[in-house]
Design an enzyme around this catalytic site. Structure first.
Site, short mmCIF file in Angstrom:
data_model
loop_
_atom_site.label_atom_id
_atom_site.label_comp_id
_atom_site.label_asym_id
_atom_site.label_seq_id
_atom_site.Cartn_x
_atom_site.Cartn_y
_atom_site.Cartn_z
N GLU A 162 0.83 -1.19 0.00
CA GLU A 162 0.00 0.00 0.00
C GLU A 162 0.87 1.24 0.00
OE1 GLU A 162 -2.82 -0.62 3.18
OE2 GLU A 162 -3.79 -2.16 1.97
N CYS A 205 3.47 8.48 1.02
CA CYS A 205 4.00 7.54 2.01
C CYS A 205 4.21 6.20 1.32
CB CYS A 205 3.02 7.41 3.18
SG CYS A 205 3.52 6.19 4.41
N CYS A 221 5.85 -6.94 7.30
CA CYS A 221 6.90 -6.45 8.20
C CYS A 221 7.26 -7.53 9.20
CB CYS A 221 6.43 -5.20 8.94
SG CYS A 221 7.75 -4.37 9.86
N CYS A 261 5.63 -5.00 16.03
CA CYS A 261 5.14 -4.03 17.01
C CYS A 261 3.68 -4.37 17.33
CB CYS A 261 5.24 -2.61 16.46
SG CYS A 261 6.93 -2.15 16.02
N CYS A 264 0.58 -2.38 15.71
CA CYS A 264 0.58 -2.08 14.27
C CYS A 264 -0.06 -3.21 13.46
CB CYS A 264 2.02 -1.86 13.79
SG CYS A 264 2.14 -1.48 12.04
N GLY A 307 6.48 -2.14 6.23
CA GLY A 307 7.85 -2.65 6.27
C GLY A 307 8.80 -1.79 7.07
N GLU A 308 9.96 -2.35 7.31
CA GLU A 308 11.02 -1.65 8.04
C GLU A 308 12.13 -1.32 7.03
OE1 GLU A 308 11.85 -0.15 10.95
OE2 GLU A 308 13.75 0.08 9.90
N SER A 312 10.98 5.55 15.68
CA SER A 312 9.76 5.22 16.40
C SER A 312 10.12 4.84 17.83
CB SER A 312 9.04 4.06 15.70
OG SER A 312 8.66 4.47 14.40
N LEU A 313 9.91 5.77 18.75
CA LEU A 313 10.30 5.56 20.15
C LEU A 313 9.22 4.77 20.88
CD1 LEU A 313 12.42 6.26 22.34
CD2 LEU A 313 11.09 8.33 22.81
N ASN A 314 8.04 5.36 20.97
CA ASN A 314 6.82 4.66 21.41
C ASN A 314 6.76 4.20 22.87
OD1 ASN A 314 5.91 5.03 18.84
ND2 ASN A 314 6.36 2.97 18.13
N CYS A 374 -1.32 5.86 9.95
CA CYS A 374 -0.15 5.16 10.50
C CYS A 374 -0.58 3.86 11.17
CB CYS A 374 0.55 5.99 11.56
SG CYS A 374 1.10 7.58 11.02
N1 SAH Z 1 8.75 0.35 10.33
C1 SAH Z 1 9.08 1.76 10.37
C2 SAH Z 1 8.28 2.53 9.32
C3 SAH Z 1 6.80 2.62 9.61
S1 SAH Z 1 6.44 4.23 10.12
C4 SAH Z 1 8.86 2.29 11.79
O1 SAH Z 1 8.37 1.55 12.61
O2 SAH Z 1 9.23 3.41 12.07
C5 SAH Z 1 4.88 4.02 10.81
C6 SAH Z 1 4.73 4.76 12.11
O3 SAH Z 1 3.40 4.51 12.59
C7 SAH Z 1 5.68 4.30 13.20
O4 SAH Z 1 6.15 5.40 13.91
C8 SAH Z 1 4.79 3.45 14.08
O5 SAH Z 1 5.25 3.45 15.42
C9 SAH Z 1 3.45 4.11 13.93
N2 SAH Z 1 2.31 3.23 14.17
C10 SAH Z 1 2.27 1.89 14.03
N3 SAH Z 1 1.05 1.43 14.34
C11 SAH Z 1 0.29 2.50 14.68
C12 SAH Z 1 -1.06 2.66 15.08
N4 SAH Z 1 -1.88 1.63 15.18
N5 SAH Z 1 -1.49 3.92 15.33
C13 SAH Z 1 -0.67 4.97 15.20
N6 SAH Z 1 0.60 4.87 14.80
C14 SAH Z 1 1.08 3.65 14.56
#
Ligand code: SAH
Length: 377
Positions: free
Chosen positions: A85, A132, A139, A143, A146, A190-191, A243-245, A362
């Site tokens: 996508e 995007c 992936c 996470c 996601c 993907g990463e 992506s810290l999270n 996202c």
């Molecule tokens: N794999 C890479 C590129 C993807 S970027 C990465 O993880 O950075 C996608 C972004 O969306 C990341 O910052 C991820 O943490 C965030 N994300 C993933 N699932 C999400 C969700 N359900 N709601 C909001 N953000 C999300």
């Protein structure tokens, strides 16, 4: 293929080397759909290319979903039937360009010496459209919040398939950089840093052949620490988002299992060592999960972690999805988190969700793949 590869292909087939320039022009600027459409090269060369098994073209747009907010989610299929996508956001997502604020946008327009009214009257795309793109089919990072993670990883995309997504969207939207201002984020499925060579090659092609400026590109990583160090050494590279999270190792390992391999200390020391260019920052993304990582105490921990890093934070309230066992925090909690970071001197922005209604936001890229693969009734 890049310029060097096309030049050596032309030489090996006994063609003049300027033909490679014509091919680059046709592929990346005109964005032709087949060898047959390349009118600048002789018919014999077209047949020769076809005979040697070379194909020129774009990923097939299998489906388009249009959101109420103007976002378009594309399902793009490749030669082997796999699909990813790609998302078109006609007014950006407010999180990548400049500092993410209107003021930042105005400053950029001023710097370019063109007012948005002028651009509009020229019939050009005045805003800050963002594409995007995906870097892998599925992936592997897993996470917990996601949707893409639920697919597992099917395969890496080639550099051509990564660039092809951009070319297909530009063609479909009838826009062209640099006349139209296009931002690009490697934030789809993907990463990217687990498909490092193809991602880097794609970024170079996008800058050198498609004409998208480096400062308009951002790559986001879940935190593949050795590759962050490598990326810092690339001559051509997008800006970096991480992506810290989570605000501590215990929480992050639970939400993002890769933290067990590369923990916060390793990740943040890579961010500290990252060589920034003029006016560049590292962006940290932080997905807010209701009652899990969104307390004021978490914000205080984040502020302490990021001390001394030239960075900004983009907050993303969870975009929900089936099979995701987290909730979206209330708007008030998001603001509280933002204010806590700001009070500690960290520029913090809330990313506006784009295309949630069509599963384009996202962490939501998965749905169409499943629907497309489902057996016809
Ligand atoms: N794999 C890479 C590129 C993807 S970027 C990465 O993880 O950075 C996608 C972004 O969306 C990341 O910052 C991820 O943490 C965030 N994300 C993933 N699932 C999400 C969700 N359900 N709601 C909001 N953000 C999300």
């Amino acid at each position: 293929m890049n310029s060097a590869e096309l030049t050596s292909l032309m030489q090996s087939t006994g063609e003049a080397s300027y033909r490679s320039q014509q091919l680059l022009e046709a592929i990346y600027r005109q964005r032709v759909g087949s060898v047959e459409e390349i009118s600048t090269i002789p018919r014999e060369l077209r047949s020769k290319l076809a005979e040697t098994g070379f194909t020129v073209g774009l990923p097939r747009i299998e489906n388009r979903f249009l959101s109420q907010d103007g976002t378009v989610r594309y399902l793009m299929a490749f030669a082997d039937g796999q699909s990813v996508e790609t998302v078109w956001m006609p007014e950006g997502d407010g999180g990548e360009a400049g500092d993410g604020s209107e003021a930042g946008e105005q400053a950029e327009r001023f710097a370019e010496g063109v007012s948005s009214d002028q651009k509009k009257s020229q019939g050009q795309n005045p805003g800050r459209s963002t594409i995007c793109i995906s870097s892998q089919v599925g992936c592997a990072v897993d996470c917990q919040f996601c949707l893409t993670a639920l697919l597992g990883v099917k395969r890496n995309l080639t550099a051509g398939e990564i660039v092809g997504q951009v070319c297909a969207v530009l063609k479909d939207q009838e826009v062209s950089p640099p006349e139209d201002r296009i931002n690009l984020v490697f934030m789809g499925m993907g990463e990217p840093l687990l498909n490092y060579d193809n991602f880097v090659k794609a970024a170079r092609l996008l800058v050198q052949e498609v004409g998208i400026a480096e400062r308009r590109m951002t790559v986001s990583t879940a935190g593949i620490v050795p590759r962050i160090h490598d990326l810092g050494r690339e001559l051509i590279r997008p800006k970096l988002a991480i992506s810290l999270n989570a605000s501590n190792d215990e929480l992050r390992s639970r939400l993002m299992p890769l933290n067990k391999k590369w923990n916060l200390e390793m990740l943040l020391s890579a961010a500290r060592a990252y060589p920034l260019r003029t006016r560049e920052w590292v962006t940290f993304e932080y997905v807010l999960l209701g009652g899990v990582n969104d307390a004021v105490g978490n914000a205080q921990e984040v502020a302490a972690l990021l001390q001394g890093i030239h960075c900004k934070v983009n907050l993303i309230a969870l975009n929900p999805g089936p099979g995701i066992d987290f909730t979206t925090p209330e708007a008030g909690q998001v603001t509280l988190f933002q204010n806590t970071l700001r009070a500690r001197g960290i520029p913090t922005f809330v990313r506006r969700p784009r295309g949630r209604d069509i599963y384009a936001a996202c962490g939501q890229l998965k749905r169409t793949v499943e629907i497309a693969k489902a057996p016809a009734l």
